[in-house]
Design an enzyme around this catalytic site. Structure first.
Site, PDB file in Angstrom:
ATOM      1  CE1 TYR A 123      44.106  41.897  38.577  1.00 56.23           C
ATOM      2  CE2 TYR A 123      46.351  43.289  38.035  1.00 56.23           C
ATOM      3  CZ  TYR A 123      45.294  42.893  38.955  1.00 56.23           C
ATOM      4  OH  TYR A 123      45.462  43.181  40.293  1.00 56.23           O
ATOM      5  CE  LYS A 172      61.712  49.876  37.878  1.00 57.24           C
ATOM      6  NZ  LYS A 172      62.095  50.711  38.977  1.00 57.24           N
ATOM      7  CG  ASP A 205      60.731  52.846  41.398  1.00 58.24           C
ATOM      8  OD1 ASP A 205      60.289  52.914  40.511  1.00 58.24           O
ATOM      9  OD2 ASP A 205      61.926  52.685  41.607  1.00 58.24           O
ATOM     10  CG  ASP A 229      45.259  45.879  41.966  1.00 57.28           C
ATOM     11  OD1 ASP A 229      44.020  46.219  42.570  1.00 57.28           O
ATOM     12  OD2 ASP A 229      45.555  44.486  41.848  1.00 57.28           O
TER      13      ASP A 229
END
Length: 333
Positions: A123, A172, A205, A229
């Site tokens: 962001y 991740k 995921d 988000d």
């Protein structure tokens, strides 16, 4: 009497803000609202997206609550919301979600809070083309030790204060070894200082799959900006949508509480808007101000209203904004 900056926003923001003010007045909450606004309507009237008077009010009062703000396309800001978070270093995005009476969903017994790092990650908006032909572009994802430590500590402190025995960190790091890897390693370091609170590690995921399979098992989730988000909206969908999703942006010195849904211009001014998201956000604001008794009083009235099947159209009812607000006031007791 505590002064709070009220930012109505655009579209239905005016109606839901009016509902909030009326309910606070009826509940005799010791809060005085100082109204300042930002967004499309302000820009069209003044040529400013965020007037200086709004900054002055927020910096003076240190606390604000706002409705949905629309950022005009091509007017200098990617997002007014993101800008305010960065300007005041509101590094904790706090999004609690839970099942509410009278709102039917596929899942029961959901009560969890997401702690999303609010100032860095993807962001930061640093992008560039790699060639003159603009056939390839890259975006920078920045993760810092400072930013990671403080959001992770916020999540663990919340778990500690609410007697929750597990915090789930989402990442991740199997692919992003440096950025997500550092965030995960810092989570492991912070966890060592909180005896009795386990750290659970999940890849993003897998986290999404787990949330739509067995969301009841999660209580506190902490993660980076983009993942947070996505996950916070996903979880809102599990309990009824963004219309029942409170939100807060909290820093060391300033906090801005907000309804996270859009401004819904298609129903603006029609007395159809659902004020719940802003009202639930105001409860978090009252807790932040240590006005817990008033928060509980209003919460009880909201729950009683929902149990009585008085709901706005988006929640399956036929009550107007005015009727819904009036019913909550009646149930204040």
């Amino acid at each position: 009497m505590k002064k709070v900056t009220l930012i109505p926003g655009d579209g239905i923001g005016y109606e839901i803000s009016e509902s909030l003010v009326e309910i606070f007045k009826a509940a005799k909450v010791p809060v005085e609202f100082e109204t300042e606004n930002a967004g499309t309507d302000v820009y069209e009237k003044t040529g400013e997206l965020i007037p200086e008077s709004l900054y002055e009010s927020v910096e003076k009062n240190k606390i604000a609550i706002k409705g949905p703000i629309t950022t005009p396309i091509g007017k200098g800001f990617r997002s007014i919301n993101v800008y305010l978070r960065k300007k005041y270093d509101l590094y904790t995005n706090f999004r609690p979600s839970r099942n509410l009476p009278g709102i039917e969903t596929r899942y029961k017994n959901i009560e969890l809070a997401i702690f999303r790092e609010n100032t860095e990650g993807i962001y930061i908006g640093e992008e560039k083309f790699e060639d003159e032909e603009k056939t390839s572009a890259i975006a920078i994802k920045r993760i810092t030790r400072k930013g990671s430590e403080r959001i992770i500590k916020s999540a663990f402190e919340y778990a500690k204060n609410n007697k929750i025995s597990k915090v789930t960190v989402v990442h991740k790091a199997n692919i992003l070894k440096y950025t997500d890897g550092m965030f995960l390693e810092i989570a492991r370091e912070v966890a060592k200082n909180y005896e009795g609170i386990d750290l659970e590690e999940l890849i993003i995921d897998n986290m999404c799959m787990q949330l739509v399979t067995n969301p009841e098992r999660f209580k506190v989730i902490v993660t980076m900006n983009l993942y947070g988000d996505i996950l916070s909206d996903l979880v809102a969908g599990l309990v009824g949508g963004l219309g029942v999703a409170p939100g807060a942006n909290i820093g060391d010195d300033i906090a801005i509480f907000e309804a996270v849904h859009g401004s819904a211009p298609d129903i603006a001014g029609q007395n159809k808007a659902n004020p719940l998201a802003l009202l639930l956000s105001s409860l978090e604001m009252l807790k932040y101000l240590n006005l817990n008794d008033f928060a509980q009083k209003i919460e009880n009235a909201i729950l009683k209203t929902l149990e009585s099947d008085c709901k706005t159209g988006d929640l399956g009812g036929n009550a107007t904004t005015t009727e819904f607000t009036k019913k909550i006031i009646e149930n204040l007791g």
